[in-house]
Design an enzyme around this catalytic site. Structure first.
Site, mmCIF file in Angstrom:
data_model
loop_
_atom_site.group_PDB
_atom_site.id
_atom_site.type_symbol
_atom_site.label_atom_id
_atom_site.label_comp_id
_atom_site.label_asym_id
_atom_site.label_seq_id
_atom_site.Cartn_x
_atom_site.Cartn_y
_atom_site.Cartn_z
ATOM 1 N N HIS A 111 0.840 -1.210 0.000
ATOM 2 C CA HIS A 111 0.000 0.000 0.000
ATOM 3 C C HIS A 111 0.874 1.259 0.000
ATOM 4 O O HIS A 111 0.589 2.228 -0.722
ATOM 5 C CB HIS A 111 -0.860 0.061 1.264
ATOM 6 C CG HIS A 111 -1.899 -0.994 1.396
ATOM 7 N ND1 HIS A 111 -2.093 -1.706 2.549
ATOM 8 C CD2 HIS A 111 -2.828 -1.464 0.523
ATOM 9 C CE1 HIS A 111 -3.096 -2.553 2.404
ATOM 10 N NE2 HIS A 111 -3.548 -2.446 1.170
ATOM 11 N N ARG A 168 -2.036 -6.220 -8.351
ATOM 12 C CA ARG A 168 -1.029 -7.243 -8.060
ATOM 13 C C ARG A 168 -1.075 -8.325 -9.128
ATOM 14 O O ARG A 168 -0.239 -8.399 -9.994
ATOM 15 C CB ARG A 168 -1.283 -7.874 -6.680
ATOM 16 C CG ARG A 168 -0.862 -7.030 -5.534
ATOM 17 C CD ARG A 168 -1.534 -7.445 -4.258
ATOM 18 N NE ARG A 168 -2.975 -7.216 -4.351
ATOM 19 C CZ ARG A 168 -3.823 -7.286 -3.343
ATOM 20 N NH1 ARG A 168 -3.404 -7.621 -2.165
ATOM 21 N NH2 ARG A 168 -5.092 -7.020 -3.518
ATOM 22 N N SER A 183 -3.381 -7.570 2.919
ATOM 23 C CA SER A 183 -3.636 -7.431 4.360
ATOM 24 C C SER A 183 -4.051 -8.772 4.948
ATOM 25 O O SER A 183 -3.681 -9.107 6.072
ATOM 26 C CB SER A 183 -4.716 -6.376 4.620
ATOM 27 O OG SER A 183 -4.239 -5.105 4.250
ATOM 28 N N LYS A 235 -16.441 -6.026 6.345
ATOM 29 C CA LYS A 235 -15.567 -7.124 6.750
ATOM 30 C C LYS A 235 -15.083 -6.872 8.168
ATOM 31 O O LYS A 235 -15.132 -5.752 8.661
ATOM 32 C CB LYS A 235 -14.403 -7.309 5.783
ATOM 33 C CG LYS A 235 -13.593 -6.080 5.422
ATOM 34 C CD LYS A 235 -12.551 -6.467 4.356
ATOM 35 C CE LYS A 235 -11.864 -5.278 3.758
ATOM 36 N NZ LYS A 235 -11.017 -5.579 2.625
HETATM 37 P P1 ADP Z 1 -9.841 -3.103 -0.185
HETATM 38 O O1 ADP Z 1 -10.035 -2.219 -1.355
HETATM 39 O O2 ADP Z 1 -10.415 -4.465 -0.337
HETATM 40 O O3 ADP Z 1 -10.155 -2.465 1.117
HETATM 41 P P2 ADP Z 1 -7.068 -2.907 0.509
HETATM 42 O O4 ADP Z 1 -7.310 -1.852 1.475
HETATM 43 O O5 ADP Z 1 -6.343 -4.114 1.000
HETATM 44 O O6 ADP Z 1 -8.320 -3.442 -0.202
HETATM 45 O O7 ADP Z 1 -6.288 -2.324 -0.735
HETATM 46 C C1 ADP Z 1 -6.512 -1.041 -1.253
HETATM 47 C C2 ADP Z 1 -5.839 -0.935 -2.596
HETATM 48 O O8 ADP Z 1 -4.472 -1.288 -2.502
HETATM 49 C C3 ADP Z 1 -6.422 -1.853 -3.686
HETATM 50 O O9 ADP Z 1 -6.404 -1.158 -4.911
HETATM 51 C C4 ADP Z 1 -5.450 -2.989 -3.738
HETATM 52 O O10 ADP Z 1 -5.412 -3.627 -5.016
HETATM 53 C C5 ADP Z 1 -4.152 -2.264 -3.471
HETATM 54 N N1 ADP Z 1 -3.145 -3.167 -2.959
HETATM 55 C C6 ADP Z 1 -3.245 -4.018 -1.931
HETATM 56 N N2 ADP Z 1 -2.100 -4.719 -1.768
HETATM 57 C C7 ADP Z 1 -1.242 -4.305 -2.739
HETATM 58 C C8 ADP Z 1 0.096 -4.657 -3.127
HETATM 59 N N3 ADP Z 1 0.774 -5.591 -2.484
HETATM 60 N N4 ADP Z 1 0.639 -4.008 -4.177
HETATM 61 C C9 ADP Z 1 -0.064 -3.069 -4.840
HETATM 62 N N5 ADP Z 1 -1.323 -2.699 -4.549
HETATM 63 C C10 ADP Z 1 -1.915 -3.306 -3.510
#
Ligand code: ADP
Length: 175
Positions: free
Chosen positions: A17, A90, A128, A41
């Site tokens: 992130h 990813r 996460s 969630k």
């Molecule tokens: P959500 O949108 O389900 O709440 P997250 O908070 O985990 O998901 O992720 C927010 C954003 O960060 C999404 O666009 C996700 O694809 C991106 N993201 C999560 N992990 C990675 C990573 N390892 N590399 C690049 N982008 C990521």
């Protein structure tokens, strides 16, 4: 001036992130790093805790502003004058999800475009949920999260697993 928003649950943030947020901050004039307060969630951390981790991660980037929001992401984006929504990609599965979400968002707000940044290779496997699973099983997470997140995660897991009556309740919203 182009304002972008990078929304997500960030429960908690990891280096994947942070990589996307800091790269986006170099592309756009202002980046609103927005934490969705009540996703559908279970959460380990409150919105305040998640924001604190994000503020620490963004402390060297004056054009990154950490903000909480609820409701529709596009409406929050509009209220902040953002015209770009940043997402991270990813694996190919992410593309399908992000593509569908981007189309849905465009239906709701034609004035906001989604820009996807490819993950850095070393974070391609990081999510996460994987992070939390590794941490719950006692595995090493120092290459995935900053030290302040690791400390908080270890503490939260210990609180959850200590068998006491005043266990920390998972922050499960919209209950
Ligand atoms: P959500 O949108 O389900 O709440 P997250 O908070 O985990 O998901 O992720 C927010 C954003 O960060 C999404 O666009 C996700 O694809 C991106 N993201 C999560 N992990 C990675 C990573 N390892 N590399 C690049 N982008 C990521």
């Amino acid at each position: 001036m182009t304002i972008a928003i990078y929304p997500g649950s960030f429960d908690p943030i990891h280096y994947g992130h942070i990589d996307i947020a800091t790269r986006a901050a170099k592309i756009f004039d202002r980046l609103i790093w927005a934490v969705y307060d009540r996703p559908l969630k279970n959460l380990l951390f409150t919105v305040e805790e998640r924001m604190e981790f994000m503020r620490l991660a963004a402390r060297d980037y004056p054009n990154i502003v950490v903000m909480p929001y609820h409701g529709l992401t596009v409406e929050f984006a509009r209220s902040q004058g953002a015209t770009v929504m940043v997402r991270g990609l990813r694996v190919t599965y992410d593309f399908e999800v992000e593509y569908q979400t981007a189309l849905a968002n465009r239906q709701l707000a034609e004035d906001i475009d989604t820009v996807c940044l490819m993950t850095s290779l070393k974070y391609a496997f990081v999510s996460s949920s994987t992070l939390k699973e590794i941490a719950f099983l006692g595995g090493a997470i120092h290459e995935i999260v900053p030290p302040y997140v690791e400390t908080a995660l270890r503490k939260r897991i210990a609180q959850l697993g200590d068998g006491s009556d005043d266990k920390v309740k998972l922050v499960s919203l919209r209950e």
